[in-house]
Design a protein around this motif. Structure first.
Motif, PDB file in Angstrom:
ATOM      1  N   THR A 115     -36.966 -18.981  26.796  1.00 21.10           N
ATOM      2  CA  THR A 115     -36.341 -18.497  28.030  1.00 21.10           C
ATOM      3  C   THR A 115     -35.492 -17.264  27.734  1.00 21.10           C
ATOM      4  OG1 THR A 115     -34.332 -19.811  27.839  1.00 21.10           O
ATOM      5  CG2 THR A 115     -36.202 -20.872  28.930  1.00 21.10           C
ATOM      6  N   ALA A 116     -35.117 -16.596  28.830  1.00 23.38           N
ATOM      7  CA  ALA A 116     -34.437 -15.305  28.703  1.00 23.38           C
ATOM      8  C   ALA A 116     -33.027 -15.448  28.145  1.00 23.38           C
ATOM      9  CB  ALA A 116     -34.359 -14.643  30.082  1.00 23.38           C
ATOM     10  N   HIS A 117     -32.598 -14.393  27.466  1.00 25.60           N
ATOM     11  CA  HIS A 117     -31.185 -14.290  27.105  1.00 25.60           C
ATOM     12  C   HIS A 117     -30.402 -14.035  28.396  1.00 25.60           C
ATOM     13  CE1 HIS A 117     -27.547 -13.107  24.995  1.00 25.60           C
ATOM     14  NE2 HIS A 117     -27.473 -12.109  25.860  1.00 25.60           N
ATOM     15  N   VAL A 118     -29.328 -14.784  28.597  1.00 27.64           N
ATOM     16  CA  VAL A 118     -28.500 -14.597  29.797  1.00 27.64           C
ATOM     17  C   VAL A 118     -27.384 -13.612  29.468  1.00 27.64           C
ATOM     18  CG1 VAL A 118     -27.026 -15.720  31.505  1.00 27.64           C
ATOM     19  CG2 VAL A 118     -29.053 -16.916  30.619  1.00 27.64           C
TER      20      VAL A 118
ATOM     21  N   LEU B 261     -35.975 -13.203  46.584  1.00 26.47           N
ATOM     22  CA  LEU B 261     -37.073 -12.242  46.796  1.00 26.47           C
ATOM     23  C   LEU B 261     -37.984 -12.129  45.572  1.00 26.47           C
ATOM     24  CD1 LEU B 261     -38.343  -9.905  48.527  1.00 26.47           C
ATOM     25  CD2 LEU B 261     -36.747  -8.365  47.355  1.00 26.47           C
ATOM     26  N   ILE B 262     -37.399 -12.070  44.397  1.00 30.17           N
ATOM     27  CA  ILE B 262     -38.169 -11.827  43.177  1.00 30.17           C
ATOM     28  C   ILE B 262     -38.524 -13.155  42.515  1.00 30.17           C
ATOM     29  CG2 ILE B 262     -38.125 -10.734  40.896  1.00 30.17           C
ATOM     30  CD1 ILE B 262     -38.290  -8.740  43.278  1.00 30.17           C
ATOM     31  N   ARG B 263     -39.827 -13.455  42.520  1.00 29.12           N
ATOM     32  CA  ARG B 263     -40.342 -14.688  41.922  1.00 29.12           C
ATOM     33  C   ARG B 263     -40.959 -14.338  40.568  1.00 29.12           C
ATOM     34  NH1 ARG B 263     -41.808 -18.375  46.262  1.00 29.12           N
ATOM     35  NH2 ARG B 263     -41.915 -19.743  44.436  1.00 29.12           N
ATOM     36  N   ALA B 264     -41.364 -15.370  39.845  1.00 28.79           N
ATOM     37  CA  ALA B 264     -41.954 -15.145  38.521  1.00 28.79           C
ATOM     38  C   ALA B 264     -43.124 -14.165  38.599  1.00 28.79           C
ATOM     39  CB  ALA B 264     -42.410 -16.476  37.925  1.00 28.79           C
ATOM     40  N   GLU B 265     -43.938 -14.275  39.648  1.00 29.19           N
ATOM     41  CA  GLU B 265     -45.139 -13.428  39.778  1.00 29.19           C
ATOM     42  C   GLU B 265     -44.795 -11.939  39.929  1.00 29.19           C
ATOM     43  OE1 GLU B 265     -45.833 -15.491  43.442  1.00 29.19           O
ATOM     44  OE2 GLU B 265     -46.004 -13.606  44.550  1.00 29.19           O
ATOM     45  N   HIS B 266     -43.537 -11.625  40.254  1.00 32.82           N
ATOM     46  CA  HIS B 266     -43.131 -10.232  40.424  1.00 32.82           C
ATOM     47  C   HIS B 266     -42.651  -9.587  39.129  1.00 32.82           C
ATOM     48  CE1 HIS B 266     -42.466 -11.812  44.638  1.00 32.82           C
ATOM     49  NE2 HIS B 266     -43.219 -10.755  44.854  1.00 32.82           N
ATOM     50  N   VAL B 267     -42.569 -10.380  38.067  1.00 36.35           N
ATOM     51  CA  VAL B 267     -41.860  -9.925  36.873  1.00 36.35           C
ATOM     52  C   VAL B 267     -42.816  -9.803  35.697  1.00 36.35           C
ATOM     53  CG1 VAL B 267     -40.000 -10.490  35.244  1.00 36.35           C
ATOM     54  CG2 VAL B 267     -39.734 -11.020  37.684  1.00 36.35           C
TER      55      VAL B 267
ATOM     56  N   VAL C 119     -37.698 -17.136  37.132  1.00 38.50           N
ATOM     57  CA  VAL C 119     -37.720 -15.865  36.395  1.00 38.50           C
ATOM     58  C   VAL C 119     -37.084 -16.011  35.018  1.00 38.50           C
ATOM     59  CG1 VAL C 119     -36.932 -13.457  36.476  1.00 38.50           C
ATOM     60  CG2 VAL C 119     -37.867 -14.542  38.525  1.00 38.50           C
ATOM     61  N   VAL C 120     -36.162 -16.967  34.877  1.00 38.01           N
ATOM     62  CA  VAL C 120     -35.485 -17.128  33.591  1.00 38.01           C
ATOM     63  C   VAL C 120     -36.481 -17.496  32.482  1.00 38.01           C
ATOM     64  CG1 VAL C 120     -34.856 -19.583  33.771  1.00 38.01           C
ATOM     65  CG2 VAL C 120     -33.319 -17.987  32.587  1.00 38.01           C
ATOM     66  N   GLY C 121     -37.606 -18.086  32.863  1.00 36.98           N
ATOM     67  CA  GLY C 121     -38.609 -18.450  31.884  1.00 36.98           C
ATOM     68  C   GLY C 121     -39.570 -17.310  31.544  1.00 36.98           C
ATOM     69  N   ARG C 122     -39.456 -16.202  32.248  1.00 38.01           N
ATOM     70  CA  ARG C 122     -40.424 -15.116  32.091  1.00 38.01           C
ATOM     71  C   ARG C 122     -39.800 -13.829  31.548  1.00 38.01           C
ATOM     72  NH1 ARG C 122     -45.505 -14.187  33.268  1.00 38.01           N
ATOM     73  NH2 ARG C 122     -46.087 -12.127  34.002  1.00 38.01           N
TER      74      ARG C 122
END
Ligand code: NAD
Length: 298
Positions: free
Chosen positions: A1-4, A224-230, A261-264
């Motif tokens: 997962t992403a660095h926060v 608005l921004i889902r995983a598919e957008h990233v 998104v945190v997973g992508r």
């Protein structure tokens, strides 16, 4: 997962620098002071005003808040601006948005003393920013890049090299956030894409946003921004501040669907605790800088 990317921690470190800048300005005899002007009682503006007040108090920079009734006529608003322009205890002026519908925002911004216009909304300052020679960098856009730059430094990447090989995609094109974020992206010599709500028509938003190595989102649309957008491995900066009702009460969320998104992403800023705290400190920093500009121009 992403660095926060921890905006509160980064804001605390920036605060120490700003406190040193305040002391240096005071030692030079410069008069520091922030004035805010609000018209009406928009809840988002009121929440921002409380944050500014807390941050100014913590950094020991005087803050004077002027509030006019929502029914105020343009003449009254312009008179308030002129009064602050002439007040020697005020080095920086922020006009809170949104203004009531019947007021022309551009007319109010153009009345500001450009040397006191810490959010760079006066045409002269907006122009200087667009030309890549800013007098002041608007706080929110400044905070966005400060967060990314700080993270890059932590992982040992050289920011200028990183940006030159990156595409920065900015979602949202407002004069106060989206456009300044684009101007700063130009200055970093990144490839740049800017989209507004029309990119979402027909579901095309993802074709643009998936190209972003850095994705900056300032639309004001929760989730608005889902995983598919990233793009996998992108750096995602969520500027959105949205109050949503989750049954039991209201809470603040960004424009990015965090859980997906945190997973992508490779790195991501949270809401709350991301862009907001750094924005607040940056405003105070610019207020201190503005006192210096005033000294130099008078
Ligand atoms: P704005 O309403 O002035 O502009 C929004 C922009 O987003 C417009 O260009 C619009 O076309 C675009 N947009 C709207 N819906 C879209 C969609 N579905 N797809 C693509 N683009 C879309 O808002 P603003 O003042 O730029 O603020 C944006 C968000 O950032 C808000 O949530 C606001 O609360 C927040 N904000 C945060 C800070 C901070 O310090 N963190 C500061 C200012 C604003």
């Amino acid at each position: 997962t992403a660095h926060v990317i921890d905006g509160r921690k980064i804001a605390a470190a920036l605060s120490e620098e700003v406190a040193a800048e305040r002391d240096a300005a005071a030692a030079r005899g410069e008069r520091l002071g922030l004035a805010t002007l609000s018209v009406g009682d928009d809840p988002a503006a009121a929440a921002y005003l409380r944050r500014i007040d807390r941050t100014a108090a913590r950094l020991r920079v005087p803050h004077r808040s002027v509030t006019l009734a929502g029914s105020a006529r343009i003449e009254e608003v312009l008179a308030a601006v002129h009064e602050l322009n002439g007040d020697p205890s005020v080095s920086g002026i922020l006009v809170l948005r949104p203004l009531p519908e019947h007021l022309d925002e551009a007319e109010v911004f153009a009345a500001l003393d450009p040397v006191k216009d810490v959010e760079a909304v006066h045409p002269e300052n907006a122009g200087l920013l667009a030309l890549g020679t800013p007098r002041y960098v608007p706080s929110t856009a400044a905070a966005v890049y400060h967060l990314v730059d700080t993270w890059l430094a932590e992982i040992g990447e050289e920011p200028s090299a990183f940006y030159r090989r990156s595409r920065i995609v900015v979602v949202g094109r407002s004069n106060n956030v989206g456009k300044p974020a684009v101007s700063l992206a130009y200055a970093k010599q990144a490839a740049v894409t800017s989209v507004d709500e029309w990119a979402s028509v027909g579901g095309r938003l993802g074709t643009h946003t998936r190209r972003g190595d850095v994705l900056i989102v300032a639309a004001g649309v929760p989730g608005l921004i889902r995983a598919e957008h990233v793009r996998a491995g992108a750096v995602v900066v969520d500027v959105g501040i949205n109050v949503v009702d989750d049954g039991g009460g209201s809470r603040i969320v960004g424009d990015v669907a965090w859980d997906e998104v945190v997973g992508r992403a490779r790195a991501i800023t949270p809401v709350p605790g991301g862009v907001g705290p750094v924005t607040d400190v940056w405003l105070i920093r610019t207020t201190i800088l503005a006192a210096r500009h005033r000294t130099e121009t008078t």
